[in-house]
Design a protein around this motif. Structure first.
Motif, PDB file in Angstrom:
ATOM      1  N   THR A 158      -0.302  10.782   0.789  1.00 25.60           N
ATOM      2  CA  THR A 158      -0.232   9.338   0.573  1.00 25.60           C
ATOM      3  C   THR A 158      -0.073   8.599   1.889  1.00 25.60           C
ATOM      4  O   THR A 158      -0.673   7.535   2.102  1.00 25.60           O
ATOM      5  N   ALA A 159       0.713   9.159   2.809  1.00 28.05           N
ATOM      6  CA  ALA A 159       0.896   8.522   4.114  1.00 28.05           C
ATOM      7  C   ALA A 159      -0.409   8.457   4.895  1.00 28.05           C
ATOM      8  O   ALA A 159      -0.610   7.543   5.707  1.00 28.05           O
ATOM      9  N   ALA A 160      -1.298   9.433   4.672  1.00 28.03           N
ATOM     10  CA  ALA A 160      -2.585   9.434   5.370  1.00 28.03           C
ATOM     11  C   ALA A 160      -3.563   8.429   4.778  1.00 28.03           C
ATOM     12  O   ALA A 160      -4.596   8.144   5.382  1.00 28.03           O
ATOM     13  N   ARG A 161      -3.240   7.888   3.597  1.00 28.11           N
ATOM     14  CA  ARG A 161      -4.168   6.976   2.932  1.00 28.11           C
ATOM     15  C   ARG A 161      -3.642   5.553   2.831  1.00 28.11           C
ATOM     16  O   ARG A 161      -4.430   4.606   2.790  1.00 28.11           O
ATOM     17  N   VAL A 162      -2.329   5.384   2.742  1.00 30.78           N
ATOM     18  CA  VAL A 162      -1.736   4.065   2.494  1.00 30.78           C
ATOM     19  C   VAL A 162      -1.076   3.572   3.764  1.00 30.78           C
ATOM     20  O   VAL A 162      -0.122   4.172   4.256  1.00 30.78           O
ATOM     21  N   ALA A 163      -1.598   2.498   4.313  1.00 30.38           N
ATOM     22  CA  ALA A 163      -1.087   2.005   5.588  1.00 30.38           C
ATOM     23  C   ALA A 163       0.186   1.188   5.427  1.00 30.38           C
ATOM     24  O   ALA A 163       0.968   1.071   6.358  1.00 30.38           O
ATOM     25  N   HIS A 164       0.383   0.599   4.256  1.00 25.03           N
ATOM     26  CA  HIS A 164       1.541  -0.267   4.032  1.00 25.03           C
ATOM     27  C   HIS A 164       2.456   0.371   2.993  1.00 25.03           C
ATOM     28  O   HIS A 164       2.328   0.111   1.790  1.00 25.03           O
ATOM     29  N   PRO A 165       3.391   1.223   3.381  1.00 27.81           N
ATOM     30  CA  PRO A 165       4.244   1.911   2.401  1.00 27.81           C
ATOM     31  C   PRO A 165       5.355   1.059   1.825  1.00 27.81           C
ATOM     32  O   PRO A 165       5.903   1.397   0.775  1.00 27.81           O
ATOM     33  N   LEU A 166       5.700  -0.055   2.492  1.00 26.64           N
ATOM     34  CA  LEU A 166       6.897  -0.797   2.091  1.00 26.64           C
ATOM     35  C   LEU A 166       6.867  -1.260   0.634  1.00 26.64           C
ATOM     36  O   LEU A 166       7.826  -1.011  -0.103  1.00 26.64           O
ATOM     37  N   PRO A 167       5.808  -1.931   0.162  1.00 25.40           N
ATOM     38  CA  PRO A 167       5.859  -2.404  -1.238  1.00 25.40           C
ATOM     39  C   PRO A 167       6.060  -1.275  -2.237  1.00 25.40           C
ATOM     40  O   PRO A 167       6.910  -1.374  -3.130  1.00 25.40           O
ATOM     41  N   GLY A 168       5.286  -0.203  -2.095  1.00 28.42           N
ATOM     42  CA  GLY A 168       5.428   0.901  -3.038  1.00 28.42           C
ATOM     43  C   GLY A 168       6.772   1.584  -2.938  1.00 28.42           C
ATOM     44  O   GLY A 168       7.380   1.953  -3.960  1.00 28.42           O
ATOM     45  N   LEU A 169       7.282   1.768  -1.714  1.00 25.21           N
ATOM     46  CA  LEU A 169       8.575   2.417  -1.531  1.00 25.21           C
ATOM     47  C   LEU A 169       9.695   1.585  -2.136  1.00 25.21           C
ATOM     48  O   LEU A 169      10.549   2.110  -2.869  1.00 25.21           O
ATOM     49  N   VAL A 170       9.691   0.290  -1.868  1.00 19.51           N
ATOM     50  CA  VAL A 170      10.750  -0.586  -2.372  1.00 19.51           C
ATOM     51  C   VAL A 170      10.699  -0.676  -3.892  1.00 19.51           C
ATOM     52  O   VAL A 170      11.737  -0.573  -4.573  1.00 19.51           O
TER      53      VAL A 170
END
Length: 656
Positions: free
Chosen positions: A112-124
């Motif tokens: 997922t880190a290799a595909r999603v540049a903006h992790p903040l919304p999903g993580l939060v």
């Protein structure tokens, strides 16, 4: 749905499922692999951390096979393991299913880190949804429910994860085909391709904080069980004598603070505030008195959210863009921090060293990483960066508060009618070391605990957990008390979340607690005294304790301290002292109680072994009473709901 929204949804759902698996993996390591503390702590820790170390190979796998293929496959294994855990009978099958699910979840995070540049919304959103879902369930995981609604909810979440993962993979393939047709497109040398999240450069710092966020959120900032425990300390020295009203109210404030802190832009002049808040909350959690636990939750929640927002809003690493594997290594490395910090913190209760500093160190590390996100501009004063554009942060904060308050209402205090027919002639008392609620099969089985306690009037509990992340973050005491319909008094021993308790069908008064001398024992110990009001002026003093002997020695020093405290606390009233005393009849600690004038209430049933539960041969759980109480029907109740057997005895009160 856009690729960015798909990435957010997939990450949020995956965090929820991975957190569910972690809540099974961590206690399974202790209860199944650990075999009731017979496995050395070093070997136990190596087994747990080994899975996180093994996951360091995941970024290379992602680069070679492709993040879409690896992501969908890992999500499938993660979802299958999560569903299988509900059906598993416990034991070794549960341990290996949870381990497989954890490893698949770590590989999925790397993909997922290799595909999603903006992790903040999903993580939060994932962290918040997981916490609020746990609150709605009263901290009793769907994994342990054996009812059809649990299956429906679990299948729905797993199906949604697989659907978004599949759509995300298809979208990435379409993006790569479009880039391949463009003459200006230059793919990275490792063939991983750019992230599909709007072609934005990946943020390695935000991915690095996934592990610390899971740790600090699960330990204090977003833990429903910790919120319940924190509220109980506002009602007396040893906690409340009944479930506190709106016990989940702190989460109703913490969750919105976390969301607003993460999703609101921070101006440069205020960028140091979130790290300071997070560190202050961690220090309050580790070193503050239990009465300040509520403030620790609120402050750390606001600080943790703000740090995630700072890390996501800063300029991204160009090296991560060139190699395509930087975010994958960052997220796996951050999860390794989670594993090591959790091991160091909780191993202290077996190995005996200070551990209050661990949350503070992780908080400081999180703050440093977050600050690097806003200072990487070479000392210039950057403008505020929107960490998660497009998310309705105010509406999300209001929704989180409403859900948390709904959970507080659903699991509010219950009314227990006092005995209006006069005092009873007999009282059935049970003393039980419940091992944080986990049976020999490694499952949290409230039905089995309820059956073991039976129709007791007073219950004395040892090894009570009220929110340890290591044990899944459950409020075991609240769950069992609600099932029994009995109010409780809790007293901390090792820290504010682990200790001893007394439950009673009659009102209790005068709760008092006294710390016991450590005398070299790794885990703390205390003595909790409560007075059971049997009406019409009849009182029964009950003292609950769990003696912790130093390695290879008898807990005689602690036994003398308990006997002295108990006789002074009773002040002439009928007295019961009960619990896991870790001493055999005839040993010095056992004799310390009889020398203080107390009587062995189980003497008529001796020998009465209680540990281990599946092959009992040690008599270490005891009930002592004052001479004016008559004991009868002593028994050790067979069962495997814990690694100990409960001891039960019927006490006849003196003539009035």
């Amino acid at each position: 749905m856009s690729q960015r929204r798909l990435g957010t949804a997939a990450l949020a759902l995956g965090i929820v499922v991975l957190t569910d698996v972690l809540r099974v993996f961590l206690p399974s390591v202790i209860t199944i692999f650990g075999q009731a503390a017979s496995t050395p702590a070093e070997l136990l820790g190596a087994f747990a951390v080994g899975w996180f170390v093994l996951a360091l190979a995941a970024p290379a796998l992602v680069a070679r096979v492709g993040p879409a293929t690896v992501g969908v496959t890992a999500a499938l294994v993660l979802g299958a393991a999560r569903l299988a855990l509900t059906a598993a009978p416990g034991g070794r099958a549960q341990l290996w299913l949870a381990s497989a699910g954890l490893f698949a979840g770590l590989v999925w995070l790397a993909a997922t880190a290799a595909r999603v540049a903006h992790p903040l919304p999903g993580l939060v959103l994932g962290l918040t949804a997981s916490a609020l879902g746990h609150a709605l369930l009263g901290t009793y995981d769907l994994v342990w429910w054996e009812r059809w609604p649990a299956w429906v909810a679990s299948v729905a979440v797993v199906a949604a994860l697989l659907a978004t993962e599949t759509a995300l993979g298809r979208g990435r393939s379409a993006t790569l085909r479009a880039l391949g047709r463009s003459r200006s497109a230059t793919l990275p040398v490792d063939g991983a391709g750019p992230p599909v999240d709007d072609h934005a450069p990946p943020n390695r710092r935000a991915w690095l904080l996934v592990g610390p966020a899971l740790l600090l959120g699960g330990m204090v900032a977003l833990s429903p069980a910790v919120a319940i425990s924190a509220m109980s300390y506002w009602y007396g020295e040893a906690g409340t004598a009944a479930p506190p009203p709106f016990a989940l109210a702190p989460l109703g404030v913490a969750a919105p603070l976390f969301l607003l802190g993460a999703l609101t832009p921070v101006r440069p002049r205020w960028r140091a505030v979130p790290p300071v808040l997070l560190l202050a909350g961690a220090l309050l959690f580790g070193y503050g008195p239990p009465t300040l636990l509520t403030f620790a939750i609120l402050v750390s929640a606001a600080g943790l959210g703000g740090c995630l927002g700072l890390a996501a809003g800063g300029p991204s690493s160009q090296r991560a863009v060139r190699t395509g594997t930087g975010p994958a290594y960052a997220v796996v490395g951050g999860m390794l921090v989670f594993a090591v910090a959790a091991l160091v913190y909780y191993a202290a209760y077996d190995l005996g060293y200070p551990n209050e500093w661990v949350p503070a160190v992780v908080a400081a590390l999180t703050g440093v990483v977050a600050m690097r996100g806003v200072t990487a501009s070479g000392g210039h004063r950057p403008s505020p960066v929107e960490p998660a554009p497009g998310l309705p942060r105010r509406r999300l904060a209001v929704l989180a508060a409403v859900v948390a308050l709904a959970a507080a209402w659903l699991h509010g205090p219950w009314l227990v009618a006092s005995n209006r027919g006069g005092p009873p002639e007999r009282v059935r008392l049970v003393a039980y070391n419940i091992r944080m609620g986990f049976g020999l099969d490694g499952r949290l089985d409230l039905t089995a605990l309820d059956r073991a306690v039976g129709r007791a009037d007073v219950v004395v509990l040892s090894e009570v957990d009220r929110g340890w992340l290591l044990n899944g973050g459950h409020d075991t005491l609240g769950l069992l008390a609600a099932r029994l319909g009995m109010p409780y008094v809790f007293a901390p021993a090792a820290d504010p979340l682990w200790g001893d308790a007394v439950l009673s069908r009659w009102p209790v008064q005068r709760a008092r607690t006294r710390p016991l001398p450590a005398v070299g024992a790794p885990t703390g110990a205390q003595a909790l005294g409560v007075t059971v009001d049997l009406s019409a002026g009849v009182r029964l003093a009950v003292v609950s304790t769990h003696l912790q002997p130093p390695p290879g020695a008898d807990p005689v020093v602690q036994a003398r301290a308990v006997a002295d405290f108990a006789t002074g606390y009773a002040d002439g009233a009928p007295l019961v002292v009960a619990g896991d005393l870790n001493t055999e009849p005839g040993d010095p600690a056992f004799t310390a109680f009889t020398s203080a004038g107390l009587v062995d209430a189980l003497a008529a049933a001796r020998p009465l072994p209680t540990s281990p539960a599946d092959d009992p041969h040690e008599q270490i759980d005891h009930v002592f009473v004052s001479p004016d109480l008559t004991a009868a029907d002593a028994a050790a109740v067979p069962g495997t709901a814990s690694d100990h057997l409960p001891v039960a005895v019927t006490l006849t009160l003196p003539d009035r």
